[in-house]
Design a protein around this motif. Structure first.
Motif, PDB file in Angstrom:
ATOM      1  N   TYR A  40     -19.342 -26.810  28.202  1.00  0.00           N
ATOM      2  CA  TYR A  40     -18.177 -26.743  28.926  1.00  0.00           C
ATOM      3  C   TYR A  40     -17.195 -27.634  28.342  1.00  0.00           C
ATOM      4  O   TYR A  40     -15.769 -27.161  28.572  1.00  0.00           O
ATOM      5  CB  TYR A  40     -18.446 -27.147  30.551  1.00  0.00           C
ATOM      6  N   LEU A  41     -17.494 -28.689  27.939  1.00  0.00           N
ATOM      7  CA  LEU A  41     -16.008 -29.682  27.956  1.00  0.00           C
ATOM      8  C   LEU A  41     -15.394 -29.748  26.563  1.00  0.00           C
ATOM      9  O   LEU A  41     -15.815 -30.030  25.194  1.00  0.00           O
ATOM     10  CB  LEU A  41     -16.661 -31.184  28.167  1.00  0.00           C
ATOM     11  N   LEU A  42     -14.118 -29.744  26.611  1.00  0.00           N
ATOM     12  CA  LEU A  42     -13.356 -29.909  25.560  1.00  0.00           C
ATOM     13  C   LEU A  42     -12.756 -31.394  25.462  1.00  0.00           C
ATOM     14  O   LEU A  42     -12.417 -32.191  24.492  1.00  0.00           O
ATOM     15  CB  LEU A  42     -11.942 -29.150  25.889  1.00  0.00           C
ATOM     16  N   ILE A  56     -11.657 -28.060  30.144  1.00  0.00           N
ATOM     17  CA  ILE A  56     -12.508 -27.097  29.752  1.00  0.00           C
ATOM     18  C   ILE A  56     -12.136 -26.029  28.435  1.00  0.00           C
ATOM     19  O   ILE A  56     -11.131 -25.978  28.460  1.00  0.00           O
ATOM     20  CB  ILE A  56     -12.626 -26.166  31.220  1.00  0.00           C
ATOM     21  N   LYS A  57     -13.316 -25.769  27.844  1.00  0.00           N
ATOM     22  CA  LYS A  57     -13.123 -25.091  26.927  1.00  0.00           C
ATOM     23  C   LYS A  57     -12.519 -23.658  26.967  1.00  0.00           C
ATOM     24  O   LYS A  57     -12.908 -23.057  27.888  1.00  0.00           O
ATOM     25  CB  LYS A  57     -14.364 -24.719  25.911  1.00  0.00           C
ATOM     26  N   PRO A  58     -11.477 -23.228  26.126  1.00  0.00           N
ATOM     27  CA  PRO A  58     -11.158 -21.757  26.612  1.00  0.00           C
ATOM     28  C   PRO A  58     -11.985 -20.657  26.518  1.00  0.00           C
ATOM     29  O   PRO A  58     -11.967 -19.810  27.440  1.00  0.00           O
ATOM     30  CB  PRO A  58      -9.962 -21.548  25.524  1.00  0.00           C
ATOM     31  N   ARG A  59     -12.872 -20.784  25.727  1.00  0.00           N
ATOM     32  CA  ARG A  59     -13.976 -19.773  25.651  1.00  0.00           C
ATOM     33  C   ARG A  59     -15.281 -20.417  25.779  1.00  0.00           C
ATOM     34  O   ARG A  59     -15.851 -21.202  25.019  1.00  0.00           O
ATOM     35  CB  ARG A  59     -13.794 -18.941  24.166  1.00  0.00           C
ATOM     36  N   LEU A  60     -15.813 -20.046  26.845  1.00  0.00           N
ATOM     37  CA  LEU A  60     -17.286 -20.420  27.216  1.00  0.00           C
ATOM     38  C   LEU A  60     -18.372 -19.681  26.853  1.00  0.00           C
ATOM     39  O   LEU A  60     -18.542 -18.593  27.085  1.00  0.00           O
ATOM     40  CB  LEU A  60     -17.400 -20.704  28.797  1.00  0.00           C
ATOM     41  N   LEU A  61     -18.889 -20.093  25.725  1.00  0.00           N
ATOM     42  CA  LEU A  61     -19.810 -19.350  24.770  1.00  0.00           C
ATOM     43  C   LEU A  61     -21.223 -19.940  24.688  1.00  0.00           C
ATOM     44  O   LEU A  61     -22.086 -19.184  23.950  1.00  0.00           O
ATOM     45  CB  LEU A  61     -19.273 -19.166  23.464  1.00  0.00           C
TER      46      LEU A  61
END
Lengths: 797, 797
Positions: A40-42, A56-61
């Motif tokens: 999750y975390l940027l 939060i990351k823009p693309r949750l992969l």
């Protein structure tokens, strides 16, 4: 399905005291926090501020589902290593297990030692989180980049075979192999349970399978999680295991169960070793294993948007998908992450608190730092006898024959003798059929199951591993090589396609590993394809397919090598070369049937070193510019090209023919495309830019065009090879069916050399008649005409 | 290992009376005689004269080992069919089982009906013997040429999955599947035992596995024959079976055991059907199966040259290898053959005596004549809804997007509804991930194991079959198609390589079957590769491989088709075409991610019918001779080519660009090479002979060169595609890593159009800057730059 909570295992292992319980739980919580953080975390890695969308990351992969179970397993394995001093590595079978493997390696300190930028502090944690599934970062699977892994977790099916490959000849090692219940549905995994019947408790280490039933694949339940538990136990017992069940969802209960179960399993492994090694007891042994039934997405959100998530397939990927846009999801994520109490786990600088990592073993004993998982560190050169000593005598080129693989067998026999612990030969039941049976003078076939008085050459510590599963052969060998040993896989050419996908993954592994300075080079994966397309006399069409070569050359040029030695001495030279090489996949195609001895050993060595060259004695261009180039690659095509050259010499004595043999197929590519590629200048000097080249090739003709299409003379290149015509028939009938025969090659020359069509019209008709004569003889007598069967290169002078 | 003779099974089936015993034994002896005759005899088929060397085939290429056991099984199956009226087919799993399948079909009369030249008399028997493993004759495996077979027995591993495929939706059928103990070691076979968890006793037929433990592979023992019998039983019970053991070597005892066991097993199948169909009982059901432990080479020579042969691996091939040269071997052979008392089996004309064939069922009930094994006879056309009804609206080309597979899902949903018994979709757990989930509005996932209240969409008779085994999906589908039904397999593109070898075998089957007039056409095998190389955003490098296309095109042109529809409407049109086709393997590659809608349905249909064509609206050649051709195949490359065309139009408005899209990859080949191949004239008109062609391709660039290397303009062809560079990253970063991006395509055009290098030097630098900008954005933000993400084709005018 019975309620999981009712099935705890009653076992006798040492229970956890409260301090140990706290330690293992702290480690687990920390690993879970670090895993969820990666997904999750940027930013804001320690949650020092309230969680905001920009953290939060823009693309949750990522994939959360399998991760907490893996962390749980690792925490307990690690604890046992510290307690017992066990030498252990692990295999992360479940797909998308990367967050767990990376989190635990970071906790152990291993990660930061290898990647100092990702330090074991707040800034390192931020980088750790950010890089995961992020462009330019690290994959979501266990991968070459992952410390402690020899296993690419993307394609599923090979966790157990890799584990056994690692355990062979590593008598003090325990390989814990986590098998996901998704992976367990694959054929290769299902077939690899029988590895218990090939593991020698004296010479080999142990494999501890941990079947992780979290119950779901991407979108539905898994088979093994939903069959009656009595069936599951029966199945695993049938594979020679004693399964221990650990199941539930309450962390404390589960910690106690797992600790005791693991203790028991490791005790049993020790007991088997003692009985086998000290008391001389022989099998069958019943090897312990663990079935871990824990909820998918354990400790994650129980419910999202009114649907159950933890314990269902909805945990497979990202349990809270909308955190950037949906305030409720963001709140749930913050609650979830804070639920691990990061402030208890990490100090003000973001370092793991001492209590969290108190159970981490030291140095190389850390599972994430196992030297076995970076096999190049342990690799030693093979002790190789001088291959020249096995050479066949070649008083005149092509005057008599040998079975190339039989000659190679003698060399391999002595390789085995000289390297009794670091070299194995795998193959699906075809070692003798491939005429490598000299090896059985030095060793047996690996066999741990029952024997009968009539058996021959079975041995628990045999160096030749035969099982009718190309998957298992390849998986074992990959595991063996990646842990620092050497080997060879021999297979039918057609059926090596069974492991196309495994080859892909290994080639990809090598490509990436070569870019990681900390990964030391490992021995190459060597294929010997012996029962090849042209000699399936009694197997027929289903066994005729030379397409593995096409498949192999799609992979990165720096990793793949393809060799087609035309005779016994060139095979010896190439085999020696391949066994010395590192970080490649080498494919050698060589027949097992009697074939002409072409080159004395010195000439063979030189020919192999060049990779291709003119066979002067078979050429009539006298070193000048030829009228036509007859090229060939492969033993059968070389025979036909020689016979065609002989026909041309006799019938058209003034035609200047140059015969070029290609051993190293990659030489045909430009040097800009492959490290072995020939410069255009050298290529043009050999093949000319203006003369017809009739190329007799072992495989599908398109492959030669594909390699040579950039060459100046490409428009003059005419290739004969396998065109998917075949049946149960004689060797010469097979080449005729595919227009690769000597007569057709002569016709091809006549059709392509300017001015020859008229002058040699009679010869062309004669060639047609010869084809008809041979076909009729074969149809009538069921064998090739004697002049074809017994053809050798004419002695000159 | 326990002594086989001690383990007869106590079961309750009806015993044999003396007359029945004699009948089944006569049939078995006759089949054994005919099998041995096929391996050895060129002439003197009825042994009317003393056996002489000239009666023996010059090359002895058969395999005796497995044959008598197969004949034994067939004799007993056949008897039960006659007695009970069961509708039955069989699968011959063991390799080299051809002699048994052919011998029994000849005894049944089926063989001579299909091949009248091989009549059921002395001359026919001579031909039957001679043709076996003889040039121009029949293979040693069960094969397309074999009546009653849907199973190529050359490559091992698929007997059970083929059997289940045949049983699905055939509620009255019993498929007896003989599994060899060699084959049982393969991964795919090991994985296919779990098919019990997917078989619906209401809608489906039954599979009766017969695990034939004859104990040996080519050169050594088999695993399942040598593990403790308690383990074997546990293993099979674990797979949901009730195993019955039949073991021994005394024919009379074995006949009695087998008759009673088979009776019991078929009774149990009937009982399960009754309970499920009439009493509404739901599973798990415990399906009966048989373990047949009989000596390898049973009834053949016990000892040859002082070594034991029957009951050992030495029986694998030809037990008496030297009969033509060695008088002692010849004598032994004659004794062996005469031991079957051929004079009791065949009358003076060589016809089977009435008593020998008294138990043979009539007409289509003969197992060798089962219409299910010639599925084309039973095939009916799919009821297909009009695919035009599912079209997306395209008011302007490329102005907005759809998810092509989601659109296709709607069509497939209604195909399922309209064909509730003859159409299935297989896939390894990715149906929803591949966005085909509209199908779940009409059906469930096939599931026979336990369910939980939280489950969604599982159903015993679900039309969507998901199991995390590409092998099982493919094997099921092959069995389903070859018995006259329709289907589709959806898979990740990279992992379809797992079934490379199965594809090979199926393509070979189709090639041969097409030449046999009695084999009626079957529905094509359709692959939908959706999660493809360019969109593995979170799976990364391990999931990136477009090489299946290369693999496929190696097979015979008349069998293989490859389609790369660029948008939703073309996908619908191609899918409709493929579902109507026969005897092909169709590969469709189509993304699941939103992609531009390019063509209104009418235009899409026309484009697909042509297979390739100019996209006028994206071209600037105004129908004249272009300066450059921008070609593309595949959805992502088409997007990049369109964006490149747009850049060129804006920056170099006077450059005449022709944009050609290729849907049907086979169009690129010459018409001499493939039925879909474009004539040189048409190709040259489209691609020109003198202008640079920059080709943006979905797969490895070499494939385009390979298909087009004979074209006049080939030297001008420059292909961009996947060059084995990848990682976990954004979609645009992926195309940049492989130089397939719009900016690089523009650079390629500038580099190749004469005179443009100078004139467009600024633009070229700008393109380089654009690449750097995009890369930096991705590394910083973890996603593609907004102008890339949201790019659509500009509205014109």
């Amino acid at each position: 399905m019975p309620d999981p909570s009712t099935r705890s295992t009653e076992i006798a292992g040492t229970p956890l005291d409260p301090g140990e319980l706290r330690q293992v739980d702290l480690y687990w919580r920390a690993a879970n926090y670090l895993s969820a953080g990666q997904i999750y975390l940027l930013d804001n890695p320690l949650l020092r501020e309230p969680l905001a969308p920009e953290h939060i990351k823009p693309r949750l992969l990522g994939h959360w589902g399998t991760t907490p179970g893996l962390n749980f397993v690792y925490a307990h394995l690690s604890r046992q290593v510290r307690r017992r001093g066990t030498e252990m590595m692990w295999i992360v079978g479940p797909g998308h297990g990367g967050p767990a493997a990376v989190a635990t390696a970071w906790l152990d300190g291993t990660y930061s030692e290898i990647y100092p930028r990702v330090s074991r502090d707040a800034e390192g944690m931020r980088r750790l989180f950010r890089q995961f599934s992020f462009p330019g970062g690290v994959p979501s699977h266990a991968a070459p980049e992952t410390p402690g892994s020899i296993h690419e977790g993307g394609e599923l099916g090979y966790a157990l075979s890799h584990a056994y490959g690692a355990a062979f000849d590593n008598p003090s090692l325990v390989v814990a192999a986590v098998v996901g219940d998704g992976e367990a549905e694959t054929g290769p995994l299902a077939g690899s349970w029988s590895s218990t019947r090939f593991l020698d408790p004296v010479r080999d280490g142990a494999v501890l399978p941990i079947l992780h039933l979290n119950g779901y694949k991407i979108a539905g339940p898994t088979v093994l999680a939903r069959i009656p538990e009595s069936d599951l136990v029966a199945l695993l017992e049938g594979h020679g295991h004693r399964p221990y069940l650990v199941s539930g969802d309450d962390p404390e209960t589960m910690h106690r169960q797992m600790a005791a179960t693991l203790d028991t399993a490791l005790d049993e492994i020790d007991a088997i070793r003692t009985r086998a090694r000290e008391e001389g007891v022989t099998g069958p042994f019943r090897w312990p294993m663990i079935v871990l039934r824990s909820p998918k997405g354990w400790t994650g959100p129980a419910e999202v948007d009114g649907e159950p998530v933890a314990g269902t397939w909805r945990s497979h990927q990202v349990p809270l998908p909308g955190v950037r846009e949906n305030a409720d999801h963001l709140r749930q994520l913050e609650e979830w992450l804070r639920g691990y109490r990061p402030e208890e786990l990490f100090d003000d600088d973001g370092r793991p608190r001492p209590e969290v990592v108190a159970q981490v073993p030291r140095g190389d004993r850390r599972i994430s730092a196992s030297p076995h998982a970076n096999g190049g560190r342990l690799l030693t050169d093979l002790a190789l006898p001088d291959f020249r000593d096995y050479a066949v005598d070649v008083p005149a080129p092509g005057a008599d024959t040998a079975e190339p693989t039989r000659v190679l067998g003698g060399f391999l026999r002595d390789v085995i003798t000289a390297n009794p612990r670091t070299f194995r030969v795998m193959g699906p039941d075809e070692t003798a059929s491939n005429r490598l049976d000299a090896m059985f003078d030095a060793t047996g076939r690996t066999w741990e199951a029952a024997t009968l008085p009539t058996d021959r050459g079975l041995a628990p510590d045999g160096r030749v591993m035969e099982v009718l599963s190309e998957h298992l052969c390849q998986g074992w060998l990959e595991g063996y090589l990646l842990t620092g040993r050497h080997g060879l896989l021999n297979s039918y050419e057609a059926f090596v396609h069974i492991v196309d996908s495994m080859f892909n993954q290994h080639a990809k592994w090598l490509k990436v590993a070569r870019t990681l300075p900390w990964r030391k080079p490992v021995a190459s994966l060597n294929y010997l394809l012996s029962s090849h397309v042209w000699r399936q006399d009694h197997n027929g069409f289903s066994h005729q397919d030379p397409g593995f070569l096409d498949h192999v050359v799609n992979k990165k040029a720096e990793v793949v090598r393809v060799y087609l030695p035309p005779d016994a001495n060139t095979l010896l030279s190439m085999a020696d070369h391949c066994l010395r090489s590192r970080d490649y996949v080498n494919v050698i195609v060589s027949g097992k049937q009697p074939s002409l001895n072409l080159l004395p050993m010195d000439a063979a060595i030189e020919h192999c070193a060049r990779g291709l060259g003119v066979l002067d004695w078979a050429s009539s261009d006298e070193g000048g510019h030829p009228d036509v180039v007859l090229a060939c690659a492969g033993d059968v095509p070389t025979l036909e090209a020689l016979a065609a050259a002989d026909l041309l010499r006799r019938h058209l004595p003034d035609l200047r023919v140059r015969l070029v043999n290609v051993v190293d197929l990659m030489r045909l590519q430009p040097d800009s495309e492959h490290p072995h590629g020939l410069s255009d200048r050298d290529y043009d000097a050999l093949f000319t830019v203006d003369r017809p080249v009739v190329f007799a090739f072992h495989g599908y003709p398109a492959l030669i065009h594909r390699l040579a299409y950039r060459r100046a003379g490409h428009a003059n290149l005419h290739v004969r090879g396998y065109k998917e015509e075949g049946t149960t028939t004689t060797p010469f009938d097979m080449v005729m069916m595919n227009d690769l025969d000597r007569f057709h090659l002569v016709m091809d020359v006549i059709d392509r050399v300017p001015g020859l069509a008229d002058r040699a019209a009679d010869l062309r008709r004669h060639m047609e008649e010869e084809r008809r004569r041979c076909r009729a003889h074969t149809r009538e007598h069921g064998e090739d005409a004697p002049d074809i069967r017994d053809w050798t290169w004419p002695h000159r002078g």
